[in-house]
Scaffold this motif. Structure first.
Motif, PDB file in Angstrom:
ATOM      1  N   LEU A  27      -3.710   0.291  -7.317  1.00 25.04           N
ATOM      2  CA  LEU A  27      -2.261   0.322  -7.530  1.00 25.04           C
ATOM      3  C   LEU A  27      -1.648   1.463  -6.729  1.00 25.04           C
ATOM      4  O   LEU A  27      -0.627   1.284  -6.053  1.00 25.04           O
ATOM      5  CB  LEU A  27      -1.959   0.487  -9.026  1.00 25.04           C
ATOM      6  N   TYR A  28      -2.278   2.619  -6.776  1.00 23.98           N
ATOM      7  CA  TYR A  28      -1.786   3.777  -6.041  1.00 23.98           C
ATOM      8  C   TYR A  28      -1.716   3.474  -4.543  1.00 23.98           C
ATOM      9  O   TYR A  28      -0.707   3.739  -3.894  1.00 23.98           O
ATOM     10  CB  TYR A  28      -2.674   4.998  -6.301  1.00 23.98           C
ATOM     11  N   LYS A  29      -2.784   2.905  -4.002  1.00 27.83           N
ATOM     12  CA  LYS A  29      -2.814   2.587  -2.571  1.00 27.83           C
ATOM     13  C   LYS A  29      -1.723   1.603  -2.182  1.00 27.83           C
ATOM     14  O   LYS A  29      -1.153   1.693  -1.105  1.00 27.83           O
ATOM     15  CB  LYS A  29      -4.180   2.023  -2.173  1.00 27.83           C
ATOM     16  N   VAL A  31       1.301   1.010  -3.718  1.00 28.87           N
ATOM     17  CA  VAL A  31       2.716   1.330  -3.936  1.00 28.87           C
ATOM     18  C   VAL A  31       3.099   2.794  -3.737  1.00 28.87           C
ATOM     19  O   VAL A  31       4.289   3.115  -3.744  1.00 28.87           O
ATOM     20  CB  VAL A  31       3.173   0.874  -5.347  1.00 28.87           C
ATOM     21  N   ALA A  32       2.148   3.681  -3.565  1.00 31.00           N
ATOM     22  CA  ALA A  32       2.462   5.114  -3.508  1.00 31.00           C
ATOM     23  C   ALA A  32       3.443   5.458  -2.401  1.00 31.00           C
ATOM     24  O   ALA A  32       4.374   6.244  -2.610  1.00 31.00           O
ATOM     25  CB  ALA A  32       1.186   5.931  -3.353  1.00 31.00           C
ATOM     26  N   SER A  33       3.270   4.870  -1.225  1.00 32.41           N
ATOM     27  CA  SER A  33       4.158   5.239  -0.118  1.00 32.41           C
ATOM     28  C   SER A  33       5.601   4.819  -0.394  1.00 32.41           C
ATOM     29  O   SER A  33       6.532   5.568  -0.104  1.00 32.41           O
ATOM     30  CB  SER A  33       3.663   4.638   1.201  1.00 32.41           C
ATOM     31  N   LYS A  34       5.786   3.643  -0.973  1.00 31.36           N
ATOM     32  CA  LYS A  34       7.152   3.204  -1.308  1.00 31.36           C
ATOM     33  C   LYS A  34       7.768   4.084  -2.391  1.00 31.36           C
ATOM     34  O   LYS A  34       8.920   4.479  -2.304  1.00 31.36           O
ATOM     35  CB  LYS A  34       7.151   1.748  -1.773  1.00 31.36           C
ATOM     36  N   LEU A  35       6.970   4.383  -3.413  1.00 30.40           N
ATOM     37  CA  LEU A  35       7.485   5.213  -4.502  1.00 30.40           C
ATOM     38  C   LEU A  35       7.764   6.641  -4.029  1.00 30.40           C
ATOM     39  O   LEU A  35       8.738   7.258  -4.452  1.00 30.40           O
ATOM     40  CB  LEU A  35       6.506   5.211  -5.678  1.00 30.40           C
ATOM     41  N   ASN A  36       6.920   7.136  -3.150  1.00 32.26           N
ATOM     42  CA  ASN A  36       7.150   8.471  -2.597  1.00 32.26           C
ATOM     43  C   ASN A  36       8.444   8.479  -1.780  1.00 32.26           C
ATOM     44  O   ASN A  36       9.198   9.465  -1.799  1.00 32.26           O
ATOM     45  CB  ASN A  36       5.962   8.912  -1.747  1.00 32.26           C
ATOM     46  N   GLY A  37       8.707   7.385  -1.076  1.00 31.86           N
ATOM     47  CA  GLY A  37       9.957   7.277  -0.323  1.00 31.86           C
ATOM     48  C   GLY A  37      11.178   7.341  -1.226  1.00 31.86           C
ATOM     49  O   GLY A  37      12.186   7.969  -0.886  1.00 31.86           O
ATOM     50  N   ILE A  38      11.082   6.701  -2.376  1.00 33.08           N
ATOM     51  CA  ILE A  38      12.189   6.735  -3.347  1.00 33.08           C
ATOM     52  C   ILE A  38      12.405   8.173  -3.811  1.00 33.08           C
ATOM     53  O   ILE A  38      13.537   8.671  -3.841  1.00 33.08           O
ATOM     54  CB  ILE A  38      11.886   5.808  -4.543  1.00 33.08           C
TER      55      ILE A  38
END
Length: 185
Positions: A27-29, A31-38
Protein backbone atom coordinates in the motif's frame (compact mmCIF):
# COMPACT_ATOMS: atom_id res chain seq x y z
CA UNK A 1 3.37 4.95 -12.75
CA UNK A 2 -0.12 3.54 -13.18
CA UNK A 3 -2.64 4.69 -10.63
CA UNK A 4 -3.71 1.86 -8.35
CA UNK A 5 -7.32 0.89 -8.85
CA UNK A 6 -9.76 1.16 -5.94
CA UNK A 7 -10.32 -2.62 -5.71
CA UNK A 8 -6.55 -3.11 -5.28
CA UNK A 9 -6.43 -0.51 -2.55
CA UNK A 10 -9.56 -1.85 -0.86
CA UNK A 11 -7.98 -5.30 -0.71
CA UNK A 12 -4.73 -3.90 0.68
CA UNK A 13 -6.59 -1.88 3.32
CA UNK A 14 -8.60 -4.98 4.30
CA UNK A 15 -5.37 -6.92 4.69
CA UNK A 16 -3.85 -4.07 6.72
CA UNK A 17 -6.87 -4.26 9.03
CA UNK A 18 -5.76 -7.87 9.66
CA UNK A 19 -2.24 -6.62 10.54
CA UNK A 20 -0.70 -7.85 7.27
CA UNK A 21 2.61 -5.96 7.13
CA UNK A 22 3.35 -7.08 3.57
CA UNK A 23 0.05 -5.53 2.44
CA UNK A 24 0.96 -2.36 4.29
CA UNK A 25 4.31 -2.21 2.48
CA UNK A 26 2.54 -2.67 -0.86
CA UNK A 27 0.00 0.00 0.00
CA UNK A 28 2.81 2.38 0.90
CA UNK A 29 4.61 1.75 -2.40
CA UNK A 30 1.43 2.31 -4.39
CA UNK A 31 0.20 5.55 -2.81
CA UNK A 32 2.97 7.21 -0.79
CA UNK A 33 4.17 9.50 -3.57
CA UNK A 34 0.66 10.81 -4.27
CA UNK A 35 -0.10 11.30 -0.59
CA UNK A 36 3.24 12.99 -0.03
CA UNK A 37 2.38 15.35 -2.89
CA UNK A 38 -0.86 16.29 -1.16
CA UNK A 39 0.99 16.99 2.09
CA UNK A 40 3.64 19.02 0.28
CA UNK A 41 1.06 21.16 -1.55
CA UNK A 42 -0.51 22.06 1.79
CA UNK A 43 2.69 22.56 3.80
CA UNK A 44 5.20 23.79 1.18
CA UNK A 45 7.96 22.08 3.15
CA UNK A 46 9.55 18.76 2.24
CA UNK A 47 10.50 17.78 5.80
CA UNK A 48 7.07 18.62 7.20
CA UNK A 49 5.37 16.78 4.34
CA UNK A 50 7.48 13.69 5.01
CA UNK A 51 6.64 13.81 8.72
CA UNK A 52 2.94 14.22 7.97
CA UNK A 53 3.10 11.31 5.53
CA UNK A 54 4.67 9.13 8.22
CA UNK A 55 2.04 10.13 10.77
CA UNK A 56 -0.72 9.55 8.22
CA UNK A 57 0.52 6.04 7.43
CA UNK A 58 0.61 5.19 11.12
CA UNK A 59 -2.99 6.37 11.33
CA UNK A 60 -3.93 4.42 8.19
CA UNK A 61 -2.37 1.28 9.69
CA UNK A 62 -4.15 1.77 13.02
CA UNK A 63 -7.51 2.65 11.45
CA UNK A 64 -7.60 0.41 8.38
CA UNK A 65 -10.43 -1.56 9.94
CA UNK A 66 -12.53 1.62 10.02
CA UNK A 67 -12.36 2.17 6.26
CA UNK A 68 -15.82 1.82 4.64
CA UNK A 69 -15.91 1.42 0.87
CA UNK A 70 -19.54 2.59 0.77
CA UNK A 71 -18.48 5.97 2.21
CA UNK A 72 -15.39 6.83 0.12
CA UNK A 73 -12.87 5.52 -2.36
CA UNK A 74 -9.70 4.23 -0.67
CA UNK A 75 -7.53 6.99 -2.09
CA UNK A 76 -10.04 9.62 -0.99
CA UNK A 77 -10.08 8.18 2.54
CA UNK A 78 -6.27 8.11 2.79
CA UNK A 79 -5.92 11.56 1.22
CA UNK A 80 -8.30 13.01 3.79
CA UNK A 81 -6.16 11.55 6.58
CA UNK A 82 -3.10 13.22 5.04
CA UNK A 83 -4.94 16.54 4.61
CA UNK A 84 -6.18 16.59 8.20
CA UNK A 85 -2.71 15.71 9.46
CA UNK A 86 -1.22 18.51 7.35
CA UNK A 87 -3.76 21.04 8.63
CA UNK A 88 -3.07 19.88 12.20
CA UNK A 89 0.63 20.45 11.53
CA UNK A 90 -0.09 24.01 10.33
CA UNK A 91 -2.12 24.71 13.49
CA UNK A 92 0.64 23.24 15.66
CA UNK A 93 3.33 25.32 13.95
CA UNK A 94 1.21 28.47 14.23
CA UNK A 95 0.65 27.81 17.93
CA UNK A 96 4.37 27.18 18.41
CA UNK A 97 5.25 30.46 16.69
CA UNK A 98 2.64 32.34 18.69
CA UNK A 99 3.96 30.63 21.81
CA UNK A 100 7.46 31.89 21.07
CA UNK A 101 6.08 35.40 20.57
CA UNK A 102 4.31 35.39 23.92
CA UNK A 103 7.15 33.74 25.80
CA UNK A 104 8.09 37.11 27.26
CA UNK A 105 4.51 37.58 28.45
CA UNK A 106 4.72 34.44 30.55
CA UNK A 107 6.83 36.28 33.10
CA UNK A 108 4.04 38.83 33.32
CA UNK A 109 1.65 36.16 34.59
CA UNK A 110 2.89 36.98 38.07
CA UNK A 111 0.94 40.25 38.04
CA UNK A 112 -2.21 38.77 36.52
CA UNK A 113 -4.36 40.66 38.99
CA UNK A 114 -3.22 43.95 37.42
CA UNK A 115 -3.87 42.90 33.79
CA UNK A 116 -6.72 44.36 31.75
CA UNK A 117 -7.60 43.46 28.16
CA UNK A 118 -7.84 46.12 25.47
CA UNK A 119 -9.41 48.69 27.76
CA UNK A 120 -12.63 46.70 28.05
CA UNK A 121 -14.24 46.97 31.46
CA UNK A 122 -14.03 43.64 33.19
CA UNK A 123 -17.31 42.35 34.47
CA UNK A 124 -17.68 41.01 37.97
CA UNK A 125 -16.97 37.37 37.03
CA UNK A 126 -13.85 38.41 35.14
CA UNK A 127 -12.63 40.27 38.20
CA UNK A 128 -13.41 37.28 40.38
CA UNK A 129 -11.53 34.98 38.00
CA UNK A 130 -8.59 37.39 37.97
CA UNK A 131 -8.55 37.46 41.77
CA UNK A 132 -8.76 33.66 41.96
CA UNK A 133 -5.92 33.30 39.44
CA UNK A 134 -3.81 35.69 41.52
CA UNK A 135 -4.30 33.41 44.55
CA UNK A 136 -2.86 30.37 42.75
CA UNK A 137 0.69 29.17 43.16
CA UNK A 138 2.89 30.75 40.45
CA UNK A 139 3.48 27.45 38.60
CA UNK A 140 -0.21 26.55 38.78
CA UNK A 141 -1.26 29.97 37.48
CA UNK A 142 1.24 29.96 34.61
CA UNK A 143 0.40 26.37 33.67
CA UNK A 144 -3.36 26.95 33.69
CA UNK A 145 -3.04 30.13 31.63
CA UNK A 146 -0.64 28.55 29.15
CA UNK A 147 -2.95 25.54 28.72
CA UNK A 148 -6.36 27.19 28.65
CA UNK A 149 -5.71 30.76 27.56
CA UNK A 150 -2.83 30.34 25.14
CA UNK A 151 -3.56 26.75 24.04
CA UNK A 152 -0.19 25.19 24.85
CA UNK A 153 -0.05 21.40 25.06
CA UNK A 154 1.05 19.73 28.28
CA UNK A 155 4.28 18.75 26.52
CA UNK A 156 4.99 22.34 25.52
CA UNK A 157 4.35 23.56 29.06
CA UNK A 158 6.60 20.82 30.41
CA UNK A 159 9.34 21.96 28.05
CA UNK A 160 8.85 25.61 29.00
CA UNK A 161 9.18 24.85 32.72
CA UNK A 162 11.78 22.12 32.21
CA UNK A 163 9.61 19.99 34.51
CA UNK A 164 8.26 16.46 34.11
CA UNK A 165 4.98 16.29 32.23
CA UNK A 166 3.24 14.61 35.20
CA UNK A 167 4.25 17.54 37.39
CA UNK A 168 2.74 19.97 34.88
CA UNK A 169 -0.45 17.89 34.74
CA UNK A 170 -0.63 18.04 38.54
CA UNK A 171 -0.13 21.82 38.55
CA UNK A 172 -2.92 22.24 36.02
CA UNK A 173 -5.30 19.82 37.78
CA UNK A 174 -4.70 21.39 41.20
CA UNK A 175 -4.93 24.89 39.76
CA UNK A 176 -8.27 24.14 38.12
CA UNK A 177 -9.57 22.56 41.35
CA UNK A 178 -8.57 25.66 43.32
CA UNK A 179 -10.15 27.93 40.70
CA UNK A 180 -13.39 25.96 40.88
CA UNK A 181 -13.41 26.23 44.68
CA UNK A 182 -12.61 29.93 44.58
CA UNK A 183 -15.24 30.70 41.93
CA UNK A 184 -17.81 28.54 43.69
CA UNK A 185 -17.61 30.64 46.86
Amino acid sequence: MIDPQPPQLEELLARCALNDQAAFAQLYKKVASKLNGIAYRILNNVDSANEVLQEAFVQIWNNASEYRQDKAEPMTWMASIVRYRAYDRIKFEKRRIEGAQIKADIEGFDDIADKRTDGIQLCEIDQQLTDCLADLDVNQRKSVLMAYYYGFSREEISSQFEAPINTVKSWIRRGIERLQQCLGN
